[in-house]
Design an enzyme around this catalytic site. Structure first.
Site, PDB file in Angstrom:
ATOM      1  N   GLY A 100       0.818  -1.214   0.000  1.00  0.00           N
ATOM      2  CA  GLY A 100       0.000   0.000   0.000  1.00  0.00           C
ATOM      3  C   GLY A 100       0.853   1.266   0.000  1.00  0.00           C
ATOM      4  N   GLU A 145       2.291  -7.964  -1.773  1.00  0.00           N
ATOM      5  CA  GLU A 145       1.011  -8.484  -1.270  1.00  0.00           C
ATOM      6  C   GLU A 145       0.846  -9.976  -1.538  1.00  0.00           C
ATOM      7  OE1 GLU A 145       1.437  -5.588  -2.726  1.00  0.00           O
ATOM      8  OE2 GLU A 145       0.103  -4.064  -1.886  1.00  0.00           O
TER       9      GLU A 145
END
Ligand SMILES: CCCCCCCCCCCCC[C@H](O)CC(=O)SCCNC(=O)CCNC(=O)[C@H](O)C(C)(C)COP(=O)(O)OP(=O)(O)OC[C@H]1O[C@@H](n2cnc3c(N)ncnc32)[C@H](O)[C@@H]1OP(=O)(O)O
Length: 719
Positions: free
Chosen positions: A102, A125
Site C-alpha cells: 500500500g 502483497e
C-alpha cells in the site's frame, strides 16, 4: 502516536508525514490523518504543491497487516489515493527507506516520485496471500507496461531504487536528502499540467501478443505456486488492467481481493509473516533475545570440509566472517580448496558483490583455530568422533570460544561434557546446501548459556538464515517430527501404496517433493545409519516387522542393503538415468520388490485413498509437534511452523503443520489420530498427544493463543 501530520513549508508546500513506527504502516489513524491532510491542502489557497513522506527515514511499509484480522474501519485506501491523484496541486512522494505494498500504491497515486538510492520498493502483497488492491494492480502496468508489472506483482520481489528508476517507477533517485529534493522538485513543477501524471487516466501499454503473455504468466504461477491462489488472482487483475478501462479494472481488482482477503491461504501467509518475526525473539529456555548479551564474531573456524562444512564456510565468508577451514583428509581438503572459492564467487555474484567480504584460509590441523572466536564442527554424524574433536578444541581454543556442532540430531549435552566449559557449547543444525538453505536450528543444551545461544542466533541471522532456537532432544524439532511422517509413508507402502502414489498426494498438498523423492535426493543411507546406531536394523531372510516393541518397516533397510541409496547410485525408490541422475522414473523393480515383500509377510494390499495418505503422514508429524510443544523443545507453534516452511518444504500458503492443524480443526485431527491409532495399535506415534487433547478440551483456541495456554498448563501441572 500513530497518525499523519500536516505542516506547511515556506508558506506554499504542504508536507504530509506518515507516523506509525516502525514502518509507518497505513493503519486507520494514518489513513484518517492523510484524508484530513488532503482536505486541509485543498482548502489552503497558499499551498501550491504537496509532498508526502514517512517519519524516521521510512516512507511506508504498506497496509497495516494486523488490522486484516478484524473488521476494517476508517477511511478506505482506494478513495483516499484517488483523492490525492485528483488534486489540482502537484503531489510528490519522497521515498526514503521503503515503499512497499500500500505504501507504493500511495506513491503511485502521487503525481511524482523521488527516491533515495538506498530505498526498496515493491508490491509484496502476493506473499501475504493478497493482491495490490489499492489500485496497484491497475496503476503499475499503466506506468511500466504489462510484462514488468507481471514480474513485480506475481513475485512480490523488492527492487532497488536504481531498478525502480530504470523501470520508470520513480522519476529521480538521489544519494542526498530525498525529502529536501522532493520539496524542491514540488516547487519546480507547480503549474505544469497534471493530467498526464495521473496514472489512472493512462492507457495500459501491452504487447501485441497480450493474451499469450498473460497465459504464459498464468502457467508459470500455477507451476511455481504449488496451489497458491494469490499469484493466480494477481494475473487475473493484470489481465483486467490490460484489457479493460481503468474503472472496470478497479472493479475486478476489488472482486479478486474479496476472494482472497478472508481465505485460509491469506491467513496462513500472514501468520507465516508474523511467525518469522516471533521466532527471533524467544528461546526455549525462556531467556529473552533482548536481554542476553551476544558476541560479535569476526573470525570463526569450520572443522570438516564435506558438503555441509564447505557450505558453512561459504555462508560465513559471505556474511563477512573470516574463516579458518580445517580438514584432516588430504583429498577432501584439496577438493575444498578448489570448490569453496567457486561457490563463494557464485554466492557473491548472486548478492551483487564483486568480492566476497570474508577471508578464508585452509588448514589440515586443529591447532590453527586457536585465534578464532567461534568454531563450527561439521564432521559426519559420529558421536565418538565429535566428542574427540570437542575435547581437543577445549584445549586448543582460547578460553571463551563458542563451540558449535553442526548436527542433525545428536545430543549436544554429550558433546558439551567433553569440554571444560559446557556453557559455551551449542548446536547449529544447518540444512543442505548450507550456503543456500534459509533455515538454521540453534540447539540449546541444558547447560548452554544464553550468551552462547544468542551469539549463534545472531550469527545465523548475519548469514541470512532464519534462526530458530530449539531444545536438545533426538532429532531436535525438524527431524524428530520427520520420523513419524516417514514411518507412515513406509507403512503405507507395506499396505498397498506405491512410492509415486504417496509422493503425488504430498506434492498435491504443496510439498515440492514427496517423501520418497526427497529420500532419494538426500540418500537412503542417511536414515539407515541413524537406525543402525539406534540398534533398529537387523539382517536376515525374513526380518521382523516389530522392533523394540513397536511396528517397524524394514523396507528402507532392505533397499540400502541392495545398494539402492537413491540418486547417487542411480537407483532408489525410483530409477534415474545413472548415478547422480535427477529425473525420477517409476521403477518396475520397486513394484516387484514391494509385491514380493507383502507376499512374504502375508500382507494383503489394498487401495489407499489420497485422503488417508495425507492424514496419516501429516497428522503423525503434527502429533509429534504437539509432543514437542509439551516437552518445551520448541517455544511455540510458530517456531515449529517456521522450521517446516523454511527447512522441509511445507507449503507456506498452508502456514506450517501446527497452523494447518488449527485450520483443519483440532477436534478433527484428534478424531482422525484416534481412528488410525485404533487400526494400528502397534504404532505409538499415532497415539494422540495429551497436549492436543487438552487443547481440544479447552475449546481449540487459535494457534496464536497456544503459547499462553501451554505456559498456564505448565504452571498448573506444577501446582
Ligand atoms: C469480503 C471482504 C472483502 C474485503 C476487501 C477488503 C479490502 C481491504 C483493502 C485493502 C487494500 C489493500 C492494500 C494493500 O495492497 C495491501 C498491503 O499493503 S499488504 C502489506 C504489504 N506490505 C508488506 O508486505 C511489507 C511487510 N513488511 C516487511 O516486509 C518488513 O517488515 C519490512 C517493511 C521490509 C521491514 O523489515 P525489517 O526492518 O526487518 O523489520 P521487521 O520485519 O522486523 O518489522 C518490524 C515490525 O514491523 C511490523 N510490520 C512490518 N510491516 C508491517 C505491516 N505492513 N503492517 C503491520 N506491521 C508490520 C513487523 O511485524 C515487526 O513487528 P514486531 O515484530 O516488531 O512487533
Amino acid at each position: 502516536m500513530k497518525m499523519a501530520t500536516y505542516s506547511v513549508l515556506s508558506g506554499s508546500v504542504a508536507l504530509i508525514t506518515l507516523q506509525n513506527p516502525p514502518v509507518n504502516a497505513l493503519s486507520e489513524a494514518v489513513r484518517t490523518g492523510i484524508t484530513d491532510a488532503v482536505q486541509r491542502t485543498l482548502k489552503d489557497p497558499q499551498v501550491t504543491s504537496v509532498v508526502i513522506c514517512g517519519q524516521n527515514g521510512r516512507f511506508c511499509g504498506g497496509a497495516d497487516i494486523r488490522e486484516f484480522a478484524g473488521p476494517m474501519s476508517g477511511p478506505p485506501l482506494v478513495p483516499m489515493i484517488h483523492a490525492l491523484e485528483a488534486m489540482e496541486k502537484p503531489v510528490v512522494a519522497a521515498i526514503e527507506g521503503l515503499a512497499l505494498g500500500g505504501g507504493l500504491e500511495l506513491a503511485l497515486g502521487c503525481h511524482y516520485r523521488i527516491a533515495h538510492s538506498q530505498a526498496l520498493l515493491g508490491l509484496p502483497e502476493v506473499t501475504l496471500g493478497l493482491l495490490p488492491a489499492a489500485g496497484g494492480s491497475q496503476r503499475l502496468p499503466r506506468l511500466i507496461g504489462l510484462p514488468a508489472a507481471l514480474d513485480l506483482i506475481t513475485t512480490g520481489r523488492h527492487i532497488s531504487a536504481s531498478e525502480a528508476l530504470k523501470l520508470g517507477i520513480v522519476d529521480q533517485v538521489t544519494d542526498d536528502n530525498a525529502l529536501k529534493m522532493a520539496v524542491e522538485f514540488a516547487r519546480s513543477v507547480v503549474g505544469q499540467p497534471l493530467g498526464p501524471r495521473r496514472l489512472s487516466t493512462r492507457p495500459c501499454h501491452s504487447p501485441p501478443d497480450v493474451d499469450s503473455v498473460l497465459d504464459q504468466a498464468l502457467a508459470q504461477v500455477w507451476q511455481r505456486g504449488r496451489g497458491a491462489l494469490a499469484p493466480v488472482a494477481c494475473v487475473g487483475a493484470l489481465r483486467a488492467a490490460a484489457t479493460l478501462p481503468y474503472a472496470q479494472g478497479m472493479e475486478k481488482e476489488r472482486e479478486l481481493m474479496a476472494t482472497l482477503f478472508n481465505s485460509g491461504q491469506a491467513r496462513a501467509l500472514q501468520y507465516a509473516f508474523f511467525s518469522q518475526r516471533v521466532v527471533g525473539k524467544w528461546q526455549p529456555s525462556g531467556a529473552r533475545w533482548d536481554n542476553s548479551t551476544t558476541r560479535t564474531i569476526r573470525k570463526a573456524a569450520v572443522i570438516g570440509l564435506g558438503t555441509m562444512g564447505r557450505g558453512i564456510v561459504v555462508a560465513l565468508a559471505l556474511a563477512g566472517v573470516s574463516v579458518v577451514a580445517v580438514e584432516s583428509q588430504e583429498k577432501q581438503l584439496a577438493a575444498a580448496r578448489q570448490m569453496v572459492p567457486e561457490m563463494l564467487q557464485r554466492g557473491a555474484g548472486r548478492r551483487g558483490l564483486d568480492t566476497p567480504p570474508g577471508v578464508i584460509s585452509f588448514s589440515s590441523g586443529l591447532e590453527d583455530v586457536s585465534e578464532v572466536e567461534l568454531v563450527i564442527e561439521a564432521v559426519f554424524e559420529d558421536m565418538a568422533l565429535k566428542r574427540r574433536i570437542f575435547s581437543r578444541l577445549a584445549t586448543v581454543c582460547r578460553p571463551g570460544t563458542v563451540l558449535c556442532s553442526n548436527t542433525s540430531g545428536l545430543d549436544i549435552d554429550q558433546l558439551a561434557e567433553a569440554t571444560q566449559n559446557p556453557a559455551l557449547v551449542v548446536g547449529m543444525h544447518f540444512f543442505a546446501p548450507a550456503h543456500v538453505m534459509k533455515l538454521l536450528e540453534v540447539v540449546c543444551g541444558p547447560r548452554s548459556s544464553p550468551e552462547a545461544v544468542a551469539t549463534a542466533m545472531v550469527l545465523g541471522k548475519r548469514m541470512g538464515k532464519v534462526s530458530v532456537a530449539v531444545g536438545n532432544c533426538p532429532g531436535f524439532v525438524g527431524n524428530r517430527m520427520l520420523k513419524p511422517y516417514m514411518e507412515q509413508a513406509n507403512f503405507l507402502l507395506e499396505e498397498g501404496a506405491t512410492p509415486q502414489q504417496v509422493d503425488e498426494a504430498l506434492e498435491g498438498f504443496g510439498f515440492p517433493m514427496g517423501v520418497f523423492r526427497m529420500s532419494d535426493l538426500s540418500g537412503l543411507d542417511v536414515g539407515w545409519r541413524v537406525r543402525k546406531e539406534a540398534g533398529l536394523t537387523e539382517q536376515g531372510v525374513e526380518p521382523t516387522r516389530m522392533r523394540q516393541g513397536q511396528r517397524y518397516s524394514p523396507l528402507p533397510d532392505q533397499m540400502c542393503e541392495g545398494g539402492r541409496l537413491g540418486q547417487k547410485t542411480g537407483r532408489g525408490w525410483y530409477r534415474y538415468d545413472g548415478p547422480g541422475g535427477r529425473v525420477a522414473r517409476s521403477d518396475p523393480w520397486v513394484q516387484n520388490f514391494l509385491e514380493t515383500y507383502r507376499a512374504r509377510h502375508g500382507l494383503v494390499p489394498r487401495r489407499i485413498a489420497t485422503e488417508e495418505i495425507l492424514e496419516r503422514c501429516l497428522y503423525a508429524l503434527t502429533n509429534e509437534g504437539f509432543n514437542i510443544l509439551q516437552d518445551g523443545v520448541a517455544a511455540g507453534p510458530e517456531d515449529i511452523d517456521v522450521i517446516y516452511v523454511f527447512g522441509y518444504g511445507w507449503p507456506r500458503h498452508r502456514g506450517g503443520p501446527m497452523f494447518h492443524a488449527g485450520q483443519v480443526g483440532l477436534a478433527r485431527v484428534l478424531e482422525k489420530l484416534e481412528h488410525y491409532q485404533h487400526s494400528h495399535p502397534d504404532v505409538p506415534h499415532l497415539k494422540p498427544s495429551s497436549l492436543l487433547r487438552r487443547l481440544v478440551a479447552a475449546g481449540s483456541p487459535p494457534v496464536q493463543k497456544w503459547r499462553e495456554f501451554i505456559s498456564k498448563d505448565r504452571v498448573h501441572s506444577q501446582l
